[in-house]
Design a protein around this motif. Sequence first.
Motif, PDB file in Angstrom:
ATOM      1  N   THR A   1       0.837  -1.198   0.000  1.00 56.14           N
ATOM      2  CA  THR A   1       0.000   0.000   0.000  1.00 56.14           C
ATOM      3  C   THR A   1       0.869   1.243   0.000  1.00 56.14           C
ATOM      4  N   SER A   2       0.511   2.182  -0.850  1.00 55.65           N
ATOM      5  CA  SER A   2       1.135   3.497  -0.800  1.00 55.65           C
ATOM      6  C   SER A   2       0.348   4.308   0.223  1.00 55.65           C
ATOM      7  N   THR A   3       0.955   4.554   1.366  1.00 55.08           N
ATOM      8  CA  THR A   3       0.236   5.207   2.460  1.00 55.08           C
ATOM      9  C   THR A   3       0.354   6.725   2.379  1.00 55.08           C
ATOM     10  N   ALA A   4      -0.607   7.389   3.003  1.00 53.52           N
ATOM     11  CA  ALA A   4      -0.613   8.851   3.087  1.00 53.52           C
ATOM     12  C   ALA A   4      -0.279   9.253   4.521  1.00 53.52           C
ATOM     13  N   ASP A   5       0.255  10.436   4.690  1.00 47.72           N
ATOM     14  CA  ASP A   5       0.610  10.882   6.037  1.00 47.72           C
ATOM     15  C   ASP A   5      -0.305  11.983   6.562  1.00 47.72           C
ATOM     16  N   ARG A   6      -1.306  12.377   5.758  1.00 51.16           N
ATOM     17  CA  ARG A   6      -2.270  13.358   6.249  1.00 51.16           C
ATOM     18  C   ARG A   6      -3.617  13.149   5.563  1.00 51.16           C
ATOM     19  N   THR A   7      -4.648  13.526   6.276  1.00 50.80           N
ATOM     20  CA  THR A   7      -6.002  13.413   5.755  1.00 50.80           C
ATOM     21  C   THR A   7      -6.416  14.750   5.144  1.00 50.80           C
ATOM     22  N   THR A   8      -7.547  14.735   4.453  1.00 51.18           N
ATOM     23  CA  THR A   8      -8.122  15.977   3.933  1.00 51.18           C
ATOM     24  C   THR A   8      -9.542  16.108   4.455  1.00 51.18           C
ATOM     25  N   ARG A   9     -10.019  17.338   4.476  1.00 43.17           N
ATOM     26  CA  ARG A   9     -11.395  17.638   4.872  1.00 43.17           C
ATOM     27  C   ARG A   9     -12.061  18.392   3.740  1.00 43.17           C
ATOM     28  N   ASP A  10     -13.278  18.000   3.434  1.00 44.04           N
ATOM     29  CA  ASP A  10     -14.047  18.717   2.429  1.00 44.04           C
ATOM     30  C   ASP A  10     -14.855  19.803   3.125  1.00 44.04           C
ATOM     31  N   PRO A  11     -14.763  21.053   2.658  1.00 43.93           N
ATOM     32  CA  PRO A  11     -15.516  22.136   3.290  1.00 43.93           C
ATOM     33  C   PRO A  11     -17.013  21.804   3.346  1.00 43.93           C
ATOM     34  N   GLY A  12     -17.590  22.018   4.504  1.00 44.60           N
ATOM     35  CA  GLY A  12     -19.012  21.773   4.680  1.00 44.60           C
ATOM     36  C   GLY A  12     -19.387  20.329   4.931  1.00 44.60           C
ATOM     37  N   GLN A  13     -18.427  19.426   4.906  1.00 44.23           N
ATOM     38  CA  GLN A  13     -18.684  18.003   5.138  1.00 44.23           C
ATOM     39  C   GLN A  13     -18.036  17.581   6.454  1.00 44.23           C
ATOM     40  N   SER A  14     -18.668  16.655   7.140  1.00 43.64           N
ATOM     41  CA  SER A  14     -18.069  16.155   8.373  1.00 43.64           C
ATOM     42  C   SER A  14     -17.065  15.054   8.043  1.00 43.64           C
ATOM     43  N   GLY A  15     -16.158  14.802   8.946  1.00 42.82           N
ATOM     44  CA  GLY A  15     -15.199  13.718   8.791  1.00 42.82           C
ATOM     45  C   GLY A  15     -13.993  14.074   7.938  1.00 42.82           C
ATOM     46  N   VAL A  16     -13.169  13.066   7.713  1.00 42.04           N
ATOM     47  CA  VAL A  16     -11.928  13.215   6.950  1.00 42.04           C
ATOM     48  C   VAL A  16     -11.876  12.169   5.848  1.00 42.04           C
ATOM     49  N   ARG A  17     -10.995  12.391   4.883  1.00 45.68           N
ATOM     50  CA  ARG A  17     -10.794  11.450   3.776  1.00 45.68           C
ATOM     51  C   ARG A  17      -9.301  11.152   3.661  1.00 45.68           C
ATOM     52  N   LEU A  18      -9.016   9.907   3.241  1.00 41.79           N
ATOM     53  CA  LEU A  18      -7.632   9.465   3.114  1.00 41.79           C
ATOM     54  C   LEU A  18      -7.543   8.482   1.952  1.00 41.79           C
ATOM     55  N   PRO A  19      -6.803   8.822   0.877  1.00 44.59           N
ATOM     56  CA  PRO A  19      -6.680   7.875  -0.237  1.00 44.59           C
ATOM     57  C   PRO A  19      -5.583   6.848   0.029  1.00 44.59           C
ATOM     58  N   CYS A  20      -5.815   5.625  -0.408  1.00 47.38           N
ATOM     59  CA  CYS A  20      -4.811   4.563  -0.347  1.00 47.38           C
ATOM     60  C   CYS A  20      -4.719   3.925  -1.719  1.00 47.38           C
ATOM     61  N   TYR A  21      -3.511   3.622  -2.134  1.00 47.87           N
ATOM     62  CA  TYR A  21      -3.266   2.975  -3.417  1.00 47.87           C
ATOM     63  C   TYR A  21      -2.766   1.573  -3.125  1.00 47.87           C
ATOM     64  N   LEU A  22      -3.539   0.561  -3.538  1.00 48.49           N
ATOM     65  CA  LEU A  22      -3.258  -0.832  -3.180  1.00 48.49           C
ATOM     66  C   LEU A  22      -2.832  -1.643  -4.385  1.00 48.49           C
ATOM     67  N   ASP A  23      -1.982  -2.633  -4.113  1.00 45.90           N
ATOM     68  CA  ASP A  23      -1.612  -3.638  -5.105  1.00 45.90           C
ATOM     69  C   ASP A  23      -2.166  -4.954  -4.592  1.00 45.90           C
ATOM     70  N   VAL A  24      -3.330  -5.372  -5.114  1.00 43.44           N
ATOM     71  CA  VAL A  24      -3.991  -6.576  -4.607  1.00 43.44           C
ATOM     72  C   VAL A  24      -3.652  -7.814  -5.428  1.00 43.44           C
ATOM     73  N   ARG A  25      -2.610  -7.721  -6.255  1.00 46.47           N
ATOM     74  CA  ARG A  25      -2.196  -8.881  -7.051  1.00 46.47           C
ATOM     75  C   ARG A  25      -1.523  -9.932  -6.196  1.00 46.47           C
ATOM     76  N   GLN A  26      -1.039  -9.551  -5.030  1.00 42.69           N
ATOM     77  CA  GLN A  26      -0.361 -10.502  -4.153  1.00 42.69           C
ATOM     78  C   GLN A  26      -1.368 -11.143  -3.212  1.00 42.69           C
ATOM     79  N   GLU A  27      -1.081 -12.364  -2.794  1.00 42.54           N
ATOM     80  CA  GLU A  27      -1.981 -13.088  -1.905  1.00 42.54           C
ATOM     81  C   GLU A  27      -2.069 -12.387  -0.550  1.00 42.54           C
ATOM     82  N   ILE A  28      -3.261 -12.488   0.029  1.00 41.21           N
ATOM     83  CA  ILE A  28      -3.481 -11.947   1.379  1.00 41.21           C
ATOM     84  C   ILE A  28      -2.709 -12.810   2.365  1.00 41.21           C
TER      85      ILE A  28
END
Length: 71
Positions: free
Chosen positions: A40-67
């Motif tokens: 996973t390409s991790t992020a080190d900070r979240t974002t907030r959308d004006p007027g919306q509650s909560g936070v958002r955080l994108p993650c970029y995954l490589d799911v080709r490998q077995e769990i």
Amino acid sequence: MGPISNVHMEQPGLAVVEIAAYDDQTAFAVQELLAARWPTSTADRTTRDPGQSGVRLPCYLDVRQEINPQH
């Protein structure tokens, strides 16, 4: 979340996941769970959308490998 570029999804098995959570602590906990199972390409900070509650955080995954069966 910003636009998803072609690089983020240039091959089958690559995925973009947007975490929406109440707070930073929750968003980073979910990111940690995803990163424990897939590369996973991790992020080190979240974002907030004006007027919306909560936070958002994108993650970029490589799911080709077995769990990891231990998780």
